[in-house]
Design a protein around this motif. Structure first.
Motif, PDB file in Angstrom:
ATOM      1  N   VAL A  55       0.574  -1.190  -0.168  1.00 22.91           N
ATOM      2  CA  VAL A  55       0.056  -0.042  -0.090  1.00 22.91           C
ATOM      3  C   VAL A  55       0.879   1.313   0.073  1.00 22.91           C
ATOM      4  CG1 VAL A  55      -1.737   1.235   1.438  1.00 22.91           C
ATOM      5  CG2 VAL A  55      -1.837  -1.219   1.183  1.00 22.91           C
ATOM      6  N   HIS A 114      -5.393   2.206   4.881  1.00 16.91           N
ATOM      7  CA  HIS A 114      -4.899   0.855   5.661  1.00 16.91           C
ATOM      8  C   HIS A 114      -6.025   0.250   6.523  1.00 16.91           C
ATOM      9  CE1 HIS A 114      -0.338   1.085   5.216  1.00 16.91           C
ATOM     10  NE2 HIS A 114      -0.719   2.067   4.542  1.00 16.91           N
ATOM     11  N   ASN A 115      -6.715   1.027   7.267  1.00 14.28           N
ATOM     12  CA  ASN A 115      -7.665   0.603   8.097  1.00 14.28           C
ATOM     13  C   ASN A 115      -9.009  -0.275   7.040  1.00 14.28           C
ATOM     14  OD1 ASN A 115      -6.295   1.678  10.267  1.00 14.28           O
ATOM     15  ND2 ASN A 115      -8.001   2.931  10.763  1.00 14.28           N
ATOM     16  N   HIS A 172      -7.821  -3.772   6.235  1.00 15.70           N
ATOM     17  CA  HIS A 172      -7.692  -4.443   7.469  1.00 15.70           C
ATOM     18  C   HIS A 172      -9.176  -4.805   7.769  1.00 15.70           C
ATOM     19  CE1 HIS A 172      -3.465  -2.975   8.979  1.00 15.70           C
ATOM     20  NE2 HIS A 172      -3.294  -3.941   8.098  1.00 15.70           N
ATOM     21  N   ILE A 215      -1.282  -6.144   4.839  1.00 14.53           N
ATOM     22  CA  ILE A 215      -0.556  -5.526   4.140  1.00 14.53           C
ATOM     23  C   ILE A 215       0.899  -5.950   4.413  1.00 14.53           C
ATOM     24  CG2 ILE A 215       0.325  -2.944   4.244  1.00 14.53           C
ATOM     25  CD1 ILE A 215      -2.546  -2.234   5.037  1.00 14.53           C
TER      26      ILE A 215
END
Length: 274
Positions: A96, A103-104, A107, A113
């Protein structure tokens, strides 16, 4: 005689920067407009092509401007990208280039990642990317990772002017590798359709309000939504002659929209506001 459309059978997709606020300043009347949506229980979502912030962060920013929205009123291109990838390859991996919002979102759908051998290279906005990150991304794409962009916006407006956006970052990787990215954010039908489905509406029951012809209005036209262009952001009325498509309505700002008329018969208002 025009048949009135019941409110519960119509909803709104709202762009944010240029429609609700400019930078950190609320556009006058935007708070009252959203308050009316809430009081009349009209379904709506804020749509943003900014992948940096999480859904909660975006909602918090809007609440601090005096608009009492909930987290579920926000749908970001990072969320759309994550959902798209999870559907194609559940529990996959991604390298990423981006910040917390991206990112969140990844997830949240079960993605990991990683720095090597990813299924995808996913690129969003970012103020901290480096040439080393771009070099790694290029080599991973050449090695077989699929290149995904959260959006193709070439720049992002800031209080200091313009910052290179996701589209500009992706363009460097595309140019270096000769491989084109697949984009999920506005005006992609992937994000636009997913947002509509979140509201459980049909295309004809959906109106999108935005300030950009190339994203909000184009996406709405392509999917058969009703479209409203506000001139409080990045588009001037003189710009419209450049485009083969046109919005249904044009207003100076969201404060000028007659919500009851818009929900009853949006296309009938084109001559009122144009």
């Amino acid at each position: 005689m025009v048949k009135a459309m019941p409110y519960q059978s119509h909803g709104l997709l709202l762009d944010m920067d240029g429609v609700i606020y400019r930078g950190n300043q609320l556009i006058p009347g935007a708070d009252e407009f959203v308050a009316e949506l809430i009081s009349k229980q009209i379904p709506f979502l804020f749509l943003t092509n900014n992948s940096q912030r999480t859904q909660r962060d975006v909602a918090t920013k809007v609440r601090r401007m005096g608009i009492p929205v909930e987290d579920h009123h926000v749908y970001t291109c990072a969320m759309a990208t994550a959902s798209f990838l999870a559907d194609r390859k559940p529990h996959g991996t991604a390298y990423v280039i981006g910040e917390g919002g991206l990112h969140n979102a990844l997830h949240d759908v079960g993605y990991s990642i990683v720095e090597s051998h990813p299924d995808y290279v996913v690129v969003g906005e970012g103020r901290t990317f480096t040439m080393e990150m771009l070099e790694r991304a290029c080599n991973l794409v050449i090695g077989g990772a699929k290149l995904i962009a959260t959006n193709m916006d070439p720049n992002c407006p800031t209080q200091f002017g313009l910052r290179p956006g996701c589209g500009a970052i992706v363009a460097m990787i595309e140019s270096a590798t000769g491989i084109k990215a697949f984009s999920v954010g506005k005006p992609s039908p992937i994000m636009m359709r997913a947002a509509r489905k979140e509201l459980h509406l049909t295309a004809d029951e959906t109106t999108i309000i935005g300030d950009t012809m190339e994203t909000d209005i184009l996406g709405g036209v392509q999917l058969g939504y009703h479209t409203v262009l506000v001139l409080s952001g990045g588009t001037q009325k003189s710009d419209l002659k450049q485009f083969a498509f046109q919005p249904d309505l044009i207003v100076d700002s969201i404060a000028e929209i007659d919500l009851e008329m818009l929900l009853n018969e949006p296309k009938a208002l084109a001559t009122v506001y144009a």
